[in-house]
Structures are given as structure tokens and as C-alpha cells.
Scaffold this active site. Structure first.
Site: not given
Ligand code: GDP
Ligand code: IMO
Ligand code: MG
Length: 430
Positions: A13, A16, A40-41, A223
């Protein structure tokens, strides 16, 4: 022939999705190499929020192809539902999405077992996403997995489910759960077969062929390195290799192909699920970071644990990842703080520790040592160059660079594409 890897350097999270969306602009193929729909991207396009779980985030760019590599575990239902949801929102998916035939399937019994195992772990639970990820990978390693290519022939598919059934019946019984019927499991998966079968390809032939033809390829990690099965905070990890080592086995390419590795880090730390988190913050700052950064899981909606930036943990990711460029995300989330801390090292057993140790299960053993920086107490969202950042923000970024010995070439000050600062633009041309 450029192959650029994008990898999370914390516990997932990091943002990415936004970085991939940026670089995909210039790519011909975006390929996921590990994980599954536990990811979840989030990508924001023209103010619209789109969350991708299994399909590479690059799909939002209309002119490129996407591949779900053999290192990914594919839940047939999740795949078809994600394809349909994207198509309903106007994204053309089917002629551009491919699934490697060696990708293992997440079967309904994997999802169920994931929940059963978590319940049995009680206080020691990992906090998985409940998507059956670890159970599907366990069957792959135990050589009793079912792969995408098995969807080509119904008899072969049914025979495999039948063969593995006694093992699972026995296991379910030991958990006091009802047994399941082979025909029900077959029906539950086979109903998605006609949607998936046309997407199935020989992944390594596709990707190596494209590379030979001069295509630009992005390998999209899910991840983060601290959740890596081998190098993360085991056993509180996911069951695959998000670290760049996973790219070669997950896509079927040689390490010689990788030209660049972009690491993604957040300006603070978060973690969903259980496991050691030395810089975790309680009241009052932890919940504030959660609120300002909207730190709720994009897959499960769970509140993310929040804490200060941890250089000790990042040093391990830089070591494992061979990161050539760092993207620093969500710097704007710190806008309102009057002071910001950075963990530079731990003290464990009276000794200074600079590198995240393996086997740290009891975090009471590790004392985080912080350096404190003044906050900027202003809004960063409008800055488009490093020079436009307030001095305190620049100082914070430069200090992080010095502590970890790596340059932050991409600085994100908001979720939108335009809320981005490039410090070396040419480095981000794929
Ligand atoms: P990922 O799993 O690495 O793709 O990240 P997630 O999508 O799960 O979580 C990142 C969250 O931060 C998303 O809701 C993005 O829209 C948000 N985001 C990304 N870059 C920025 C930033 O520079 N500032 C803020 N406030 N939000 C951001
Ligand atoms: P993205 O790609 C954050 C965490 C789960 C748990 C551990 C194992 O959005 O960054 P699993 O279901 O994979 O066996 O769970 O890994 N986890 C993540 N945490 N971002 C993710 O994906 C994750 N995918 C799995 O919360 O701690
Ligand atoms: Mg994510």
C-alpha cells in the site's frame, strides 16, 4: 530492451498503483509477477478512483497489453468479476489481457481453508486478506495445485479436483467443517471457464517475444518486500516473493533482462494485518495519519496501522531489492504535523541495529531511536518541483535519502497524476 520492475519497499500500500499508472504511459506490456487478489492498487484518473486487485494497473492505459504471470495465483471468480467491472466502466479489457497458463488457480477450498486456519491461529493470527492466497501457494509447492492450463480440458480438471479431494476432506474434517462435494467445486469454478480460456497463453513466450521485439515492459509488484515470504517479517508475510527475485520466476525471464528497479515507499509507514511494526503510533498521531492518508485497506477495508518512517526496515528492502530509483509517496499526508520523526536505528539487547533483523517477533525487544524534524505545516499539493517544496519538507526528504543512502527521484504530493514531482525526469522514461 528495458524491463522495469516496480516494487513496494514497505508492507504494501505504498502507492504502487499511482507509480505504475505513471510509467505505464510509455510501456507496451505491464505484467504482474506474484500475489493475487490480495492486492489493492488504486489509480486516480480524472478524479475517478479505480482499484485493481488482480489485473495489472496498466490496463487503464488503452494501448498496452497486460499479462498475469505464472507466479500469480488466480481466483477465477475474482478475475472474471474484475474484467466485467472494468468493462462496465468502459475499459476495453479482453483483447489486451492475458493469463499465463502456468498460473495456479485459487480454488474455493483454498479460500475456506484460509479462514479456517486464521480462526484456529487465534491470538497468533496473521490477519490475511482471506482470499486463499497462502493455501493456493501451499498446494503449488506441495505439487497438488491446479493451473490455468487445466481449464482447457474438463476431464483433466475434474480428475485433478477428484484426486486432491480426499486430502481436503480429511483436512476439513479435522477442523470440524463439513466435507465438500467434488461436483459442487467443479461447477463453482467451471462456470468461469469460458470467460478465462481465451485469455490463457504461454506467458514466457509472450513476454520474451515482446522483449526481443523491442517492447517496453513493466513488471508490477504487489505487496512489498517486508511482506516477502523469504525476506519479510516471517511468518507475518504473504506467501509469494514481491521482491524483484520473484520477477524472473513469476514471469519466466532471465535476470539479465531487468534494466531498472523502482522502489516505492510512503513518507511514513503502514501495515495491515498482524506482525512486528516497531515504529507504530497510537493516539494521537497514529489515528491522525490514518485519517489524513485515508489509510483503510483497498481490498478488505481494514484500518491500516500507521507509524513513523522506518529506515531500519527500508535498508533491508534496499538490500534485497537492488533498487535503482525510489518513489516517495504521500508526503502531503504529513502536512499538518508540527514535528515529524524518523527511525534511524533500533537498540536491541543494548546494541545498535541498522538493518531489520530476521525473526523479530517480540517488538518490545527493539527500541526505535528517532531523529525529529520540524513539520512544514502547509499544503504541498500544488508543488511541482523540488524547489517549490517548503524548506522543512526538502530537509525531511534529504534526511531520508541520507539515512538510507538512496535517492528519491519521484515525489508524490497527492493522489492525482499531476500531484507529482520528478527530480530526474529522464530516469522515468521507460
Ligand atoms: P498500492 O497497493 O501500493 O497500489 O497502494 P494503495 O492503492 O493500496 O494505497 C495508496 C493510496 O494512497 C491510494 O488511495 C492512492 O490513491 C493514495 N495516494 C497515492 N499517492 C498519494 C499521495 O502522494 N498523496 C495522497 N494523499 N494519497 C496518495
Ligand atoms: P498491495 O499490493 C498490504 C498482507 C495481509 C496480511 C499478509 C498475508 O495492495 O500492497 P495474504 O492474504 O496475502 O495471505 O495476507 O499480507 N497483505 C497486504 N498488505 N497491501 C497488500 O497488497 C497486501 N496483500 C497482503 O494484510 O498481513
Ligand atoms: Mg494496496
Amino acid at each position: 530492451m528495458p524491463l522495469v520492475v516496480i516494487v513496494g519497499c514497505q508492507w504494501g500500500d505504498e502507492g504502487k498503483g499511482k507509480v505504475i499508472d505513471f510509467l505505464a504511459h510509455d510501456a507496451d506490456l505491464v505484467a504482474r509477477y506474484q500475489g493475487g487478489n490480495n492486492a489493492g492498487h488504486t489509480v486516480i484518473v480524472d478524479g475517478r478512483r479505480c482499484v485493481l486487485h488482480l489485473i495489472p494497473s496498466g490496463i487503464l492505459h488503452p494501448n498496452l497489453k497486460c499479462l498475469i504471470g505464472g507466479g500469480v495465483v488466480v481466483d477465477p471468480q475474482a478475475l472474471v468479476e474484475e474484467v466485467q467491472a472494468l468493462e462496465a466502466s468502459g475499459v476495453e479489457v479482453r483483447p489486451r489481457l492475458f493469463v499465463s497458463e502456468t498460473a495456479h488457480l485459487i480454488m474455493p477450498y483454498h479460500r475456506k481453508l484460509d479462514h479456517m486456519m486464521e480462526a484456529r491461529r487465534g491470538a497468533n493470527k496473521i490477519g490475511t486478506t482471506g482470499r486463499g492466497i497462502g493455501c493456493a501457494y501451499a498446494d503449488k509447492v506441495a505439487r497438488q495445485g491446479i493451473r490455468a492450463l487445466d481449464l482447457r480440458d474438463k476431464d483433466r480438471f475434474v480428475n485433478k479436483v477428484k484426486t486432491f479431494s480426499p486430502y481436503y476432506q480429511h483436512l476439513f474434517q479435522s477442523y470440524g467443517e463439513d466435507p465438500w462435494r467434488v461436483d459442487e467445486v467443479v461447477d463453482e469454478v467451471w462456470r468461469y471457464r469460458d470467460d478465462i480460456a481465451p485469455l490463457i497463453v504461454d506467458g514466457p513466450t509472450m513476454i520474451n517475444g515482446m522483449l526481443r521485439g523491442g517492447a517496453k515492459v513493466l513488471a508490477e509488484g504487489a505487496q512489498g518486500i517486508l511482506l516477502d515470504l523469504d525476506f519479510g517479517t516471517y511468518p507475518f508475510v504473504t506467501s509469494s516473493n514481491p521482491s524483484p527475485g520473484g520477477v524472473c520466476t513469476g514471469l519466466g525471464i532471465s535476470p539479465r533482462e531487468v534494466t531498472r528497479v523502482v522502489g516505492v515507499v510512503k513518507a511514513y509507514s503502514t501495515r495491515v494485518g498482524a506482525g512486528p511494526f516497531v515504529t507504530e503510533l497510537d493516539e494521537p498521531i497514529g489515528p491522525k495519519l490514518r485519517e489524513w492518508g485515508a489509510e483503510f485497506g483497498a481490498t478488505t477495508g481494514r484500518p491500516r496501522r500507521c507509524g513513523w518512517f522506518d529506515c531500519v526496515a527500508l535498508r533491508r528492502s534496499l538490500q534485497i531489492g537492488g533498487i535503482t530509483h525510489l518513489a516517495l509517496m504521500k508526503l502531503d499526508v504529513l502536512d499538518r504535523l508540527d514535528e515529524i520523526k524518523v527511525c534511524t536505528h533500533y537498540i536491541i539487547g543494548g546494541k545498535r541495529v541498522d538493518m531489520l533483523p530476521f525473526g523479530l517477533e517480540n517488538i518490545d525487544e527493539a527500541e526505535p531511536i528517532y531523529e525529529t524534524f520540524p513539520g512544514w505545516e502547509s499544503t504541498l499539493g500544488a508543488a511541482r518541483s523540488f524547489e517549490e517544496l517548503p524548506e522543512a519538507a526538502r530537509r525531511y526528504v534529504l534526511a531520508l535519502e541520507e539515512f538510507v543512502g538512496a535517492r528519491m527521484d519521484f515525489i508524490s504530493v497527492g493522489p492525482d497524476r499531476k500531484e507529482t514531482i520528478f527530480r530526474s525526469k529522464e530516469l522515468f522514461v521507460v
